[in-house]
Structure formats: structure tokens, C-alpha cells
Design an enzyme around this catalytic site. Sequence first.
Site, mmCIF file in Angstrom:
data_model
loop_
_atom_site.group_PDB
_atom_site.id
_atom_site.type_symbol
_atom_site.label_atom_id
_atom_site.label_comp_id
_atom_site.label_asym_id
_atom_site.label_seq_id
_atom_site.Cartn_x
_atom_site.Cartn_y
_atom_site.Cartn_z
ATOM 1 N N GLY A 18 25.905 24.250 -68.023
ATOM 2 C CA GLY A 18 25.498 23.121 -68.875
ATOM 3 C C GLY A 18 24.017 22.793 -68.861
ATOM 4 C CB SER A 19 20.904 24.642 -68.062
ATOM 5 O OG SER A 19 20.940 25.755 -68.908
ATOM 6 C CG ASN A 20 21.174 25.502 -73.659
ATOM 7 O OD1 ASN A 20 20.059 25.381 -74.154
ATOM 8 N ND2 ASN A 20 21.648 26.659 -73.229
ATOM 9 C CG MET A 93 30.899 31.143 -72.008
ATOM 10 S SD MET A 93 29.399 31.593 -72.922
ATOM 11 C CE MET A 93 29.420 33.363 -72.700
ATOM 12 C CB ILE A 95 35.375 33.330 -80.683
ATOM 13 C CG1 ILE A 95 34.397 34.255 -79.960
ATOM 14 C CG2 ILE A 95 35.186 33.417 -82.205
ATOM 15 C CD1 ILE A 95 34.665 35.732 -80.172
ATOM 16 C CG ASN A 110 26.702 29.155 -80.754
ATOM 17 O OD1 ASN A 110 26.877 28.601 -79.657
ATOM 18 N ND2 ASN A 110 26.656 30.466 -80.874
ATOM 19 C CG HIS A 112 23.584 34.300 -79.978
ATOM 20 N ND1 HIS A 112 24.787 34.558 -79.361
ATOM 21 C CD2 HIS A 112 22.968 35.494 -80.134
ATOM 22 C CE1 HIS A 112 24.905 35.870 -79.169
ATOM 23 N NE2 HIS A 112 23.821 36.448 -79.629
ATOM 24 C CD GLU A 145 37.402 31.634 -91.305
ATOM 25 O OE1 GLU A 145 38.038 32.671 -91.006
ATOM 26 O OE2 GLU A 145 37.672 30.907 -92.267
ATOM 27 C CD GLU A 177 19.576 29.972 -74.328
ATOM 28 O OE1 GLU A 177 20.550 29.210 -74.290
ATOM 29 O OE2 GLU A 177 19.602 31.097 -73.790
HETATM 30 C C1 GRF Z 1 22.974 30.186 -72.506
HETATM 31 O O1 GRF Z 1 22.074 31.253 -72.397
HETATM 32 C C2 GRF Z 1 23.641 30.208 -73.855
HETATM 33 O O2 GRF Z 1 22.791 30.565 -74.909
HETATM 34 C C3 GRF Z 1 24.680 31.273 -73.622
HETATM 35 O O3 GRF Z 1 25.172 31.020 -72.324
HETATM 36 C C4 GRF Z 1 24.158 30.381 -71.555
HETATM 37 C C5 GRF Z 1 24.753 29.100 -71.071
HETATM 38 O O4 GRF Z 1 23.885 28.327 -70.318
HETATM 39 N N1 GRF Z 1 25.680 31.305 -74.661
HETATM 40 P P1 GRF Z 1 24.164 26.783 -69.990
HETATM 41 O O5 GRF Z 1 25.642 26.609 -69.676
HETATM 42 O O6 GRF Z 1 23.718 25.960 -71.156
HETATM 43 O O7 GRF Z 1 23.318 26.544 -68.770
#
Ligand code: GRF
Length: 192
Positions: A18-20, A93, A95, A110, A112, A145, A177
Amino acid sequence: MEKYPGKRNIAVFISGRGSNLKSLIKHSKGKKALFKVLVVISNNHDAEGLKYASKWKIKNYGIKCKNKLSFENKSLKLLKKYNVDLLCLAGFMKIISGNFIKKFSKPILNIHPSLLPKYKGLNTHERAIKNEDKFAGATIHKVTEKLDSGKVILQKKVRILKSDNVRSLRKKVLKVEHKIYAKAINKFLTNL
Ligand code: GRF
């Protein structure tokens, strides 16, 4: 449900660290933010990121589920309850199915870790290094989709140095990101 004047409510789906999510919450507290993280949902009830949401007193749910369909049905109910304007996938993670996209009926974004349309799916950094690419990066796009194929909202490059390996590249891209997701959401909401 509590509404913050001037700010749109978003939900965030996560699967792990969950760093994002953290960077979005941090940004949402600032004056420039056009959004507030109203609810966080994970398909993994042990996800680290849920603890961070709790720390900020943001409603969060780790949904224990037998399969994708049951996760989607439970989370659709929650999204309806919280009536968010936008759903953001951040290190989520799974789809998402076409059925979910249709039923939710609001936009989904999303993040990526590649310069889409290059390297859809997993192992993006491994592929960029193997192909000796000069640049890697991150993309925020609309979810449709078709996997990792929706309209690009924002993209940022990083240079791949000869000395880079998968680990160092992952670190560099993650930094990017964290910079661009909030920016992309603000940009998207401005045009919504
Ligand atoms: C990030 O690089 C995201 O783009 C990818 O998985 C990683 C997840 O990082 N899909 P976090 O859970 O947000 O730290």
C-alpha cells in the site's frame, strides 16, 4: 455519508504493502488535492496498507473471499454504500471483470509500472531490463475490460542505467508512481 466540500470521494483497492495508497492519502490532506480517500478495500485481509488507512481513520475492509466473484459482489455493495465518484486501483493484484466495471458504472483508474502500451501484465521491470530498454516508467490509465489497455491519463519516464537491475529499477519506478498517481487523479477529476 460525510462529504468534503470541494473534494470528490474516492475508493482505493489494494492487495498488499500500500505504498501508493499512502502517497494518495498524504496528498489528499493537502490543499491542492481534489479528492479525499473515503474508503479502502483489499482482497487480502492482511494487507499492510489497511493499517495505514486505519491510522488515518479511513474506513477500510479486508474482504475474505472464496473467489473473485464473491470479492466483487461484496466490494460493489460497499462502493454503493459509500457512493464514491471514482475507484483507484493501487497495487491491486486481481483483474477486475467486465461485469464489475459495468455494475460499478463510475470510472476506474489503475497505476501500472511500465510505459504502457509496453509491458502489460506482470514482471514489467524484468522485461524492460532484458530488452535493454533505455527508459522505463509508470502509467495511470482508465480501467477497461482489456487488461492495461484503457486511455492513458498520465505517464512518466525514468532512464534505465547500465548499472540498474530489477531491484533498483523497481525502486526508481515506485518513486515515480508515488509522484504521479495523485496528479493523475486531480487531472482526471478536473475533466470529469
Ligand atoms: C506497484 O508497483 C504497482 O504499480 C504494482 O504493484 C506495486 C504495488 O505497490 N501494480 P504498493 O502496494 O502500492 O506499495
